[in-house]
Design a protein around this motif. Structure first.
Motif, PDB file in Angstrom:
ATOM      1  N   LEU A 242     -12.170 -27.080  12.586  1.00  0.00           N
ATOM      2  CA  LEU A 242     -12.227 -28.365  11.885  1.00  0.00           C
ATOM      3  C   LEU A 242     -13.094 -28.245  10.627  1.00  0.00           C
ATOM      4  O   LEU A 242     -12.752 -28.767   9.567  1.00  0.00           O
ATOM      5  CB  LEU A 242     -12.790 -29.452  12.808  1.00  0.00           C
ATOM      6  CG  LEU A 242     -11.909 -29.846  14.000  1.00  0.00           C
ATOM      7  CD1 LEU A 242     -12.698 -30.716  14.976  1.00  0.00           C
ATOM      8  CD2 LEU A 242     -10.664 -30.592  13.532  1.00  0.00           C
ATOM      9  N   GLU A 243     -14.213 -27.542  10.769  1.00  0.00           N
ATOM     10  CA  GLU A 243     -15.119 -27.370   9.623  1.00  0.00           C
ATOM     11  C   GLU A 243     -14.428 -26.587   8.511  1.00  0.00           C
ATOM     12  O   GLU A 243     -14.547 -26.917   7.336  1.00  0.00           O
ATOM     13  CB  GLU A 243     -16.406 -26.668  10.063  1.00  0.00           C
ATOM     14  CG  GLU A 243     -17.339 -27.606  10.810  1.00  0.00           C
ATOM     15  CD  GLU A 243     -18.347 -26.874  11.712  1.00  0.00           C
ATOM     16  OE1 GLU A 243     -18.495 -25.638  11.545  1.00  0.00           O
ATOM     17  OE2 GLU A 243     -18.945 -27.543  12.571  1.00  0.00           O
ATOM     18  N   GLU A 244     -13.682 -25.569   8.922  1.00  0.00           N
ATOM     19  CA  GLU A 244     -12.961 -24.762   7.929  1.00  0.00           C
ATOM     20  C   GLU A 244     -11.931 -25.595   7.175  1.00  0.00           C
ATOM     21  O   GLU A 244     -11.735 -25.460   5.976  1.00  0.00           O
ATOM     22  CB  GLU A 244     -12.263 -23.578   8.613  1.00  0.00           C
ATOM     23  CG  GLU A 244     -13.203 -22.423   8.898  1.00  0.00           C
ATOM     24  CD  GLU A 244     -12.602 -21.418   9.888  1.00  0.00           C
ATOM     25  OE1 GLU A 244     -13.341 -20.534  10.312  1.00  0.00           O
ATOM     26  OE2 GLU A 244     -11.389 -21.550  10.210  1.00  0.00           O
ATOM     27  N   MET A 245     -11.291 -26.483   7.941  1.00  0.00           N
ATOM     28  CA  MET A 245     -10.283 -27.345   7.317  1.00  0.00           C
ATOM     29  C   MET A 245     -10.941 -28.222   6.250  1.00  0.00           C
ATOM     30  O   MET A 245     -10.448 -28.332   5.118  1.00  0.00           O
ATOM     31  CB  MET A 245      -9.600 -28.195   8.393  1.00  0.00           C
ATOM     32  CG  MET A 245      -8.451 -29.014   7.900  1.00  0.00           C
ATOM     33  SD  MET A 245      -7.494 -29.672   9.297  1.00  0.00           S
ATOM     34  CE  MET A 245      -8.297 -31.229   9.503  1.00  0.00           C
ATOM     35  N   GLY A 246     -12.075 -28.838   6.600  1.00  0.00           N
ATOM     36  CA  GLY A 246     -12.788 -29.684   5.641  1.00  0.00           C
ATOM     37  C   GLY A 246     -13.211 -28.898   4.415  1.00  0.00           C
ATOM     38  O   GLY A 246     -13.062 -29.357   3.276  1.00  0.00           O
ATOM     39  N   ALA A 247     -13.699 -27.702   4.639  1.00  0.00           N
ATOM     40  CA  ALA A 247     -14.164 -26.872   3.523  1.00  0.00           C
ATOM     41  C   ALA A 247     -13.001 -26.514   2.597  1.00  0.00           C
ATOM     42  O   ALA A 247     -13.135 -26.511   1.371  1.00  0.00           O
ATOM     43  CB  ALA A 247     -14.823 -25.602   4.062  1.00  0.00           C
ATOM     44  N   ARG A 248     -11.841 -26.255   3.202  1.00  0.00           N
ATOM     45  CA  ARG A 248     -10.669 -25.908   2.388  1.00  0.00           C
ATOM     46  C   ARG A 248     -10.249 -27.088   1.513  1.00  0.00           C
ATOM     47  O   ARG A 248      -9.967 -26.939   0.326  1.00  0.00           O
ATOM     48  CB  ARG A 248      -9.517 -25.475   3.303  1.00  0.00           C
ATOM     49  CG  ARG A 248      -8.261 -25.057   2.545  1.00  0.00           C
ATOM     50  CD  ARG A 248      -7.283 -24.336   3.460  1.00  0.00           C
ATOM     51  NE  ARG A 248      -6.742 -25.192   4.524  1.00  0.00           N
ATOM     52  CZ  ARG A 248      -5.770 -26.071   4.344  1.00  0.00           C
ATOM     53  NH1 ARG A 248      -5.220 -26.214   3.153  1.00  0.00           N
ATOM     54  NH2 ARG A 248      -5.340 -26.822   5.350  1.00  0.00           N
TER      55      ARG A 248
END
Lengths: 490, 366
Positions: free
Chosen positions: B23-29
């Motif tokens: 989820l964090e990676e998605m937000g960062a992307r």
């Protein structure tokens, strides 16, 4: 009709005063000899008009006394005047009713349609009675001369050809025609197809501009489309059909289509359902034009002819004369198409505005929650994706163009311009400019923005900046504008 | 039987930290894309019926290779895209704070963030989108079903939820059974003496099985599904089967609906084709079979139109390909009769436990 009605209810004469602006003013007091259908002149006066040409009075006054139940007739009387004002937008109409109330219908234009020209009857449109009358008064000694002199669009060549085909010698004296020969002549004239169609300059249609002005004035719609059909003829009678459609604004929404009928600028206010116009309006599939009969719209039909095809002696309803009906139908279709275009454009504008609202509503949230997910303190700046700027806010237009704020459009490859005129009455003129190579280029040329209307344009291409310019349409008639520019990247 | 396999017992905990990272990676992307002036997009497998296939290998429905892309540039996608980002944010907060929620709760929570769902089915659908995107069930991001089922038997678990970490409990400590909720779903399995799992559709039968000490006499962990098994229960059954290696036997009503309750535990549903952690392919439908109605002379009712229509559907359903299932469907269609689990009571309250259960378990090789 009115004079007759006045006479049979009050037995008072009619007074008519008239001048064409020359040195004399003529006044008559008349009654009608009902049996002989002839005027009885009771009194005739000639007044001197003013010396100075500029001051000279011109016009016509007709004074009639009549008796009737105003309480009953009032709605129709007022309706009649309102509709008269609709097709006479150049007239000032003042009405003081029996209760002493004043009604005013002010003119909004000071131009009249050109007056009709007097013409001879067309050979297709005459009857035995008319021919007999012409023969009685003619000075022509031959049929060839008779045909050319007394009939519309009959020259020497046509006259010769017709007489030859009809088997009538060119040189006989029309006064020598026997009654059965006259009947035969009328029949031959009807059958002959070499006559040119009648010209329409004997008619006095309103014209599209005046009809629009009249409809705007009396119905105050949001949108109006008008259309004048090309002149046509039935049985030798030239006619022109003018049609308008008015939508929204103060046009009332009824359960059924609101129809206004006019014949030679006279409102027809009775027996609507028996009229062919009603039949035609009902036969139209309004859904095809994105409207339903219950929407607030009105159809205005004006038939202009040397002989209106009335169905009854009452002269209130039009008969189904195929040539005329066809023109009415095609006229309605044309304005209905314009209305459909207007409505779909309006719908598109609404949708576009809604679409853009969606960007401004959701993109900041996407940025905010993405930042929270990623553990970033500040959300990423979405201006690179989408930006909205209000470039005019409650802007009052002046007589000269004034620039709006400038929208920096370098980042965006699609730009939307949305301008709204919030003023209740006055129109504005607006244009949109784009900056290319440090020069302002007109992207959307001068266009009028009437009161309450919106303009919505999509621009593509690489402009460095966008701005809107606006001024009042009419001097010293300020309008009130809001304008937005939206930019979207990718 | 003691359990030392650490990998198995902490799987849920590991999964949650993996999901949190995803989820964090998605937000960062998304942030990076916006910084670069690009409209964020998200890609996921298409869940349209034309992209759902039955996989013999996985013995469940799976999604095909077709994907859909949601772009924030597209006006039509913008709203669901925003809802998806918010949902990701919200469940990430749940994971971070070790809190749990339900579908309904998520739907209402949105309003506090000025995110609008027009109804719960819209928010449920977005949660399914999120499952598809990160390829894990919603239980892994702490969104649990509303419906609760229960478990009873000799199984010692250890809690991992805040406030109870490290505490142990034996699931035979309460005669009504223990609710299979978020805390139990996340718990570690410590110790059990059971050698099988018996799943029961009906509450009355579950209670009877507890009263008749089936857990003791048959060495079984009992699970009550309350009709169609909730997803967390299906996940729990799978864990019992996978982590403890226990065979699973399912008892449901003898009608197409009861059959399907068993089948969903075994092979999952088409609705969950995007997920792989909810099925127990080795579980067995132990009854009541159509043939039992004849063999045990059970009181029965006639199948109605709806039942027959449902049977026809099941007949061609790829999950029912197996010979035994096909045979039972055929018998149902032939005798046009159905009966409920409780029908055994005709022969006395304990008949089902004394006679039917041992015979059936023996027949299935347990």
């Amino acid at each position: 009709m009115a004079i007759l009605y006045g006479q049979i209810t009050t037995n008072k004469p009619v007074t008519a005063i008239s001048s064409t602006g020359n040195s004399r003013i003529v006044e008559y007091r008349l009654m009608i000899d009902i049996e002989k259908n002839r005027p009885i002149i009771l009194d005739r006066k000639i007044h001197a008009n003013f010396r100075s040409k500029r001051k000279r009075w011109r016009g016509t006054v007709v004074e009639i006394h009549l008796r009737g139940s105003y309480v009953q007739a009032m709605p129709k009387v007022l309706e009649y005047l309102k509709q008269t004002a609709m097709v006479n937008p150049y007239a000032n109409i003042i009405f003081v009713d029996p209760r002493g109330r004043l009604y005013k219908f002010d003119r909004t234009v000071d131009r009249m349609p050109p007056p009709p020209k007097e013409i001879n009857p067309h050979p297709h449109g005459v009857d035995v009675e008319t021919i007999q009358r012409i023969i009685r008064s003619t000075g022509e000694k031959t049929m060839l001369g008779f045909m050319q002199r007394h009939f519309h669009r009959v020259g020497e060549k046509t006259a010769k050809d017709f007489l030859k085909k009809a088997g009538i010698p060119e040189d006989i004296d029309p006064k020598n025609l026997r009654p059965e020969e006259i009947v035969d002549l009328v029949e031959k004239m009807r059958e002959y197809d070499g006559f040119l169609p009648p010209e329409a300059d004997c008619l006095s249609p309103l014209g599209e501009d005046l009809l629009r002005a009249g409809v705007l004035k009396e119905l105050e719609p949001e949108f109006v489309a008008v259309h004048q059909r090309k002149p046509s003829a039935y049985s030798g009678h030239p006619f022109i059909v003018e049609v308008a459609i008015a939508y929204g604004g103060k046009v009332p929404a009824k359960d059924d289509v609101l129809l206004y009928r006019f014949a030679n600028k006279i409102p027809l206010v009775y027996d609507e359902s028996g009229d062919v116009c009603w039949k035609i309006v009902r036969s139209i599939n309004w859904r095809r034009y994105n409207v339903t009969p219950s929407m607030p719209f009105a159809v205005i039909i004006h038939v202009c002819s040397t002989k209106i095809p009335y169905k009854t002696l009452g002269k209130e309803i039009l008969a189904d004369q195929p040539e005329v009906s066809r023109e009415i139908l095609n006229g309605i279709r044309e304005v209905a198409r314009q209305l459909a275009r207007y409505l779909s454009r309006k719908e598109r504008v609404k949708r576009q505005v809604r679409r853009l609202t969606v960007f401004s509503r959701y993109l900041p949230k996407i940025a905010q929650f993405s930042a929270e997910l990623a553990g970033r303190k500040a959300p990423p700046n979405i201006d690179k994706l989408y930006r909205r700027k209000q470039v005019f806010r409650d802007f009052l237009t002046g007589n000269e163009y004034v620039d709006s704020e400038i929208f920096d459009s370098r980042l965006y490859n699609v730009v939307f311009v949305h301008i709204r005129n919030k003023h209740k009455e006055n129109a504005a003129v607006v244009r949109v400019l784009g900056l290319v190579d440090s020069k302002w280029e007109v992207l959307i040329p001068e266009s009028a923005l009437t009161s309450g209307s919106e303009m919505y344009e999509t621009l593509r291409g690489g402009y460095e900046a966008i701005k809107v310019q606006a001024k009042s349409l009419k001097p010293d008639r300020e309008s009130l504008l809001d304008a937005y520019v939206d930019g979207i990247s990718q | 039987m003691g359990l030392s396999d650490k990998k198995g017992t902490s799987s849920m905990v590991d999964l949650k930290s993996l999901v949190q990272k995803k989820l964090e990676e998605m937000g960062a992307r998304f942030c990076k894309e916006i910084d670069q002036g690009m409209f964020p997009t998200v890609r996921m497998k298409s869940r349209s019926t034309s992209n759902i296939f039955y996989s013999q290998k996985h013995r469940q429905y799976i999604l095909g290779d077709r994907t859909v892309t949601r772009s924030s540039r597209n006006i039509a996608h913008l709203r669901p895209f925003t809802q998806l980002v918010w949902t990701a944010y919200f469940v990430h907060e749940l994971l971070r704070q070790k809190k749990t929620s339900t579908l309904r709760d998520v739907y209402y929570s949105a309003q506090a963030y000025d995110i609008f769902f027009k109804d719960q089915s819209e928010s449920d659908n977005i949660i399914t989108d999120l499952e598809t995107t990160i390829e894990h069930p919603r239980e892994s991001f702490n969104v649990f079903p509303e419906e609760r089922s229960a478990v009873f038997g000799d199984l010692t678990i250890q809690y991992t939820v805040p406030g109870y970490e490290g505490q142990r409990m034996n699931l035979s400590s309460h005669p009504d059974g223990v609710m299979i909720g978020p805390a139990l779903t996340d718990a570690r399995f410590i110790e059990t003496s059971a050698d099988k799992v018996i799943v029961i559709e009906k509450g009355a039968m579950f209670t009877r099985f507890v009263e008749e000490r089936v857990y003791e006499n048959f060495n079984a962990i009992l699970i009550y599904t309350a009709g169609q098994a909730p997803r967390s229960t299906r996940y729990f059954i799978r864990r019992l089967n996978r982590e403890l290696g226990l065979p699973v036997y399912i008892f449901s009503d003898a009608d197409p609906w009861g059959m399907h309750i068993a089948m969903v535990i075994i092979s999952g549903s088409a609705n969950a084709a995007h997920l792989r952690e909810l099925t127990t392919p080795d579980a067995k439908w132990a009854g009541v079979w159509a043939s039992d109605i004849i063999d045990y002379d059970l009181p029965s009712e006639r199948l109605n139109e709806r039942d027959l229509k449902r049977l026809k559907e099941l007949k061609t359903d790829p999950r029912y390909e197996d010979k035994h299932w096909q045979k039972q469907i055929d018998i149902f269609m032939k005798i046009k009769k159905k009966c409920e689990l409780e029908a055994f009571s005709r022969y006395g309250l304990t008949h089902i436990v004394d006679k039917y259960l041992p015979e059936r378990l023996k027949e299935l090789g347990a």
